[in-house]
Write a protein that holds these residues in place. Structure first.
Motif, mmCIF file in Angstrom:
data_model
loop_
_atom_site.group_PDB
_atom_site.id
_atom_site.type_symbol
_atom_site.label_atom_id
_atom_site.label_comp_id
_atom_site.label_asym_id
_atom_site.label_seq_id
_atom_site.Cartn_x
_atom_site.Cartn_y
_atom_site.Cartn_z
ATOM 1 N N ARG A 17 0.868 -1.173 0.000
ATOM 2 C CA ARG A 17 0.000 0.000 0.000
ATOM 3 C C ARG A 17 0.906 1.225 0.000
ATOM 4 O O ARG A 17 1.232 1.795 1.038
ATOM 5 C CB ARG A 17 -0.934 -0.008 1.209
ATOM 6 C CG ARG A 17 -1.847 -1.222 1.268
ATOM 7 C CD ARG A 17 -2.749 -1.181 2.484
ATOM 8 N NE ARG A 17 -3.733 -0.109 2.390
ATOM 9 C CZ ARG A 17 -4.530 0.245 3.401
ATOM 10 N NH1 ARG A 17 -4.415 -0.369 4.574
ATOM 11 N NH2 ARG A 17 -5.399 1.219 3.251
ATOM 12 N N LEU A 18 1.349 1.581 -1.184
ATOM 13 C CA LEU A 18 2.289 2.682 -1.364
ATOM 14 C C LEU A 18 1.768 3.625 -2.440
ATOM 15 O O LEU A 18 1.217 3.192 -3.454
ATOM 16 C CB LEU A 18 3.663 2.159 -1.799
ATOM 17 C CG LEU A 18 4.511 1.434 -0.758
ATOM 18 C CD1 LEU A 18 5.686 0.734 -1.435
ATOM 19 C CD2 LEU A 18 5.022 2.403 0.296
ATOM 20 N N GLY A 19 1.967 4.908 -2.230
ATOM 21 C CA GLY A 19 1.602 5.902 -3.225
ATOM 22 C C GLY A 19 2.411 7.168 -3.019
ATOM 23 O O GLY A 19 2.872 7.446 -1.906
ATOM 24 N N PHE A 20 2.618 7.907 -4.085
ATOM 25 C CA PHE A 20 3.421 9.127 -4.005
ATOM 26 C C PHE A 20 2.757 10.194 -4.860
ATOM 27 O O PHE A 20 2.327 9.923 -5.987
ATOM 28 C CB PHE A 20 4.844 8.842 -4.512
ATOM 29 C CG PHE A 20 5.791 10.015 -4.407
ATOM 30 C CD1 PHE A 20 6.200 10.483 -3.168
ATOM 31 C CD2 PHE A 20 6.279 10.640 -5.551
ATOM 32 C CE1 PHE A 20 7.083 11.550 -3.066
ATOM 33 C CE2 PHE A 20 7.164 11.711 -5.464
ATOM 34 C CZ PHE A 20 7.574 12.163 -4.204
ATOM 35 N N ILE A 21 2.644 11.396 -4.319
ATOM 36 C CA ILE A 21 2.065 12.516 -5.051
ATOM 37 C C ILE A 21 2.743 13.806 -4.601
ATOM 38 O O ILE A 21 3.156 13.926 -3.435
ATOM 39 C CB ILE A 21 0.534 12.593 -4.840
ATOM 40 C CG1 ILE A 21 -0.090 13.599 -5.809
ATOM 41 C CG2 ILE A 21 0.185 12.901 -3.392
ATOM 42 C CD1 ILE A 21 -1.606 13.514 -5.854
ATOM 43 N N PHE A 22 2.904 14.714 -5.537
ATOM 44 C CA PHE A 22 3.487 16.016 -5.207
ATOM 45 C C PHE A 22 2.866 17.070 -6.102
ATOM 46 O O PHE A 22 2.195 16.752 -7.102
ATOM 47 C CB PHE A 22 5.009 15.999 -5.364
ATOM 48 C CG PHE A 22 5.485 15.749 -6.774
ATOM 49 C CD1 PHE A 22 5.728 16.800 -7.647
ATOM 50 C CD2 PHE A 22 5.705 14.445 -7.220
ATOM 51 C CE1 PHE A 22 6.167 16.566 -8.951
ATOM 52 C CE2 PHE A 22 6.142 14.212 -8.522
ATOM 53 C CZ PHE A 22 6.377 15.267 -9.386
ATOM 54 N N CYS A 23 3.059 18.328 -5.743
ATOM 55 C CA CYS A 23 2.583 19.436 -6.564
ATOM 56 C C CYS A 23 3.749 20.017 -7.356
ATOM 57 O O CYS A 23 4.848 20.196 -6.815
ATOM 58 C CB CYS A 23 1.954 20.523 -5.697
ATOM 59 S SG CYS A 23 0.350 20.051 -5.021
ATOM 60 N N HIS A 24 3.494 20.296 -8.611
ATOM 61 C CA HIS A 24 4.503 20.943 -9.449
ATOM 62 C C HIS A 24 4.915 22.252 -8.775
ATOM 63 O O HIS A 24 4.060 23.046 -8.366
ATOM 64 C CB HIS A 24 3.927 21.216 -10.833
ATOM 65 C CG HIS A 24 4.937 21.669 -11.835
ATOM 66 N ND1 HIS A 24 5.541 22.922 -11.774
ATOM 67 C CD2 HIS A 24 5.464 21.057 -12.935
ATOM 68 C CE1 HIS A 24 6.380 23.053 -12.789
ATOM 69 N NE2 HIS A 24 6.359 21.939 -13.491
ATOM 70 N N PRO A 25 6.231 22.492 -8.592
ATOM 71 C CA PRO A 25 6.678 23.668 -7.828
ATOM 72 C C PRO A 25 6.297 25.014 -8.455
ATOM 73 O O PRO A 25 6.282 26.033 -7.751
ATOM 74 C CB PRO A 25 8.204 23.494 -7.776
ATOM 75 C CG PRO A 25 8.533 22.584 -8.904
ATOM 76 C CD PRO A 25 7.359 21.666 -9.058
ATOM 77 N N GLU A 26 5.988 25.052 -9.746
ATOM 78 C CA GLU A 26 5.625 26.316 -10.402
ATOM 79 C C GLU A 26 4.117 26.433 -10.626
ATOM 80 O O GLU A 26 3.521 27.474 -10.372
ATOM 81 C CB GLU A 26 6.363 26.438 -11.746
ATOM 82 C CG GLU A 26 7.877 26.467 -11.627
ATOM 83 C CD GLU A 26 8.370 27.685 -10.865
ATOM 84 O OE1 GLU A 26 7.699 28.737 -10.917
ATOM 85 O OE2 GLU A 26 9.427 27.580 -10.215
ATOM 86 N N THR A 27 3.486 25.373 -11.090
ATOM 87 C CA THR A 27 2.065 25.442 -11.455
ATOM 88 C C THR A 27 1.139 24.980 -10.333
ATOM 89 O O THR A 27 -0.073 25.206 -10.405
ATOM 90 C CB THR A 27 1.793 24.562 -12.688
ATOM 91 O OG1 THR A 27 1.994 23.177 -12.343
ATOM 92 C CG2 THR A 27 2.721 24.947 -13.840
ATOM 93 N N ASN A 28 1.705 24.310 -9.310
ATOM 94 C CA ASN A 28 0.925 23.711 -8.216
ATOM 95 C C ASN A 28 -0.018 22.610 -8.696
ATOM 96 O O ASN A 28 -0.923 22.205 -7.971
ATOM 97 C CB ASN A 28 0.132 24.778 -7.451
ATOM 98 C CG ASN A 28 1.021 25.630 -6.568
ATOM 99 O OD1 ASN A 28 1.971 25.129 -5.961
ATOM 100 N ND2 ASN A 28 0.734 26.925 -6.507
#
Length: 243
Positions: free
Chosen positions: A141-152
């Motif tokens: 049960r693994l997942g990864f998410i992030f926000c683009h540093p410029e566009t969010n």
């Protein structure tokens, strides 16, 4: 165990380091091949990774210097080649005692596999650290998410491998992250780890179809990841029993 990286491009050196550190190797990076040659006896590296593209003449002097006292079995030498590496250079590498030649672009999975296999063949890596790199299975049960540093813009995808020092990640849409430069730091990326959501500070080491991130700081979170990976065999057995 020590690995000497002789590469001019910091971005390339960081990607190489990303794949060396989980093997338990201490990293020493020189941009100046003359300085590296002068310090070979002091460093006594167990592996040397050198850019033949950056230093088409100096790599030969370093290999000769190493092989005068240390055979291939005592110190692995891996050359990183660019787009052009003629047969004559490959023949010289074999004659001088280079252990292997791989492409500088380790985003090519076949080249990355060759690079890692060469290290494991010739360097007595720390088995405990090798086992730290985990390719998620169906029971994870693994997942990864992030926000683009410029566009969010939220960036989702799949984790290819993960260790307590970083992860490789396949974004759902490569075009959405194509403008992200290696070296950018994500202050609050999110990692799902079983029932928990961890907030991580991550540094982009490589961009492409498969992205590579290192974890910056995050000691309690890294400990939690290491503990999760250590329990993978138990999770696999439970999953098989529940079929």
């Amino acid at each position: 165990m020590k690995a000497l990286i002789v590469v001019q491009d910091d971005a390339v050196a960081e990607v190489v380091s990303f794949y060396l550190q989980p093997l338990g190797l201490d990293i020493i990076h020189y941009r100046d091949p003359i300085k590296a040659l002068d310090n070979l006896d002091e460093i006594m590296p167990d592996a040397v990774i050198m850019s033949a593209r950056d230093f088409p003449r100096h790599w030969k002097a370093i290999v000769v210097g190493l092989r005068s006292s240390r055979p291939k079995s005592a110190c692995a030498v891996i050359l990183l080649k660019g787009d052009y590496f003629p047969f004559e250079e490959a023949a010289k590498a074999a004659y001088l005692g280079v252990n292997g030649v791989v492409k500088e672009d380790l985003s090519d999975k076949a080249e990355l596999d060759r690079f890692q296999q060469l290290l494991k063949r010739y360097v007595e890596v720390d088995d405990a650290r090798v086992s730290d790199r985990h390719a998620p299975g169906p029971w994870d049960r693994l997942g990864f998410i992030f926000c683009h540093p410029e566009t969010n813009q939220p960036i989702a995808g799949a984790i290819e491998t993960i260790s307590s020092s970083g992860l490789s990640f396949i974004p759902e849409t490569s075009a959405a992250v194509s403008d992200m430069e290696p070296g950018v730091v994500l202050e609050e990326a999110s990692l799902r780890l079983d029932r928990d959501i961890l907030s991580l500070r991550c540094k982009l080491m490589r961009n492409g179809p498969v992205m590579a991130f290192s974890f910056e700081g995050c000691e309690p979170e890294r400990d939690a990841i290491a503990e999760y990976i250590a329990g993978r065999a138990e999770r696999e057995i439970k999953a098989l029993l529940n079929r």
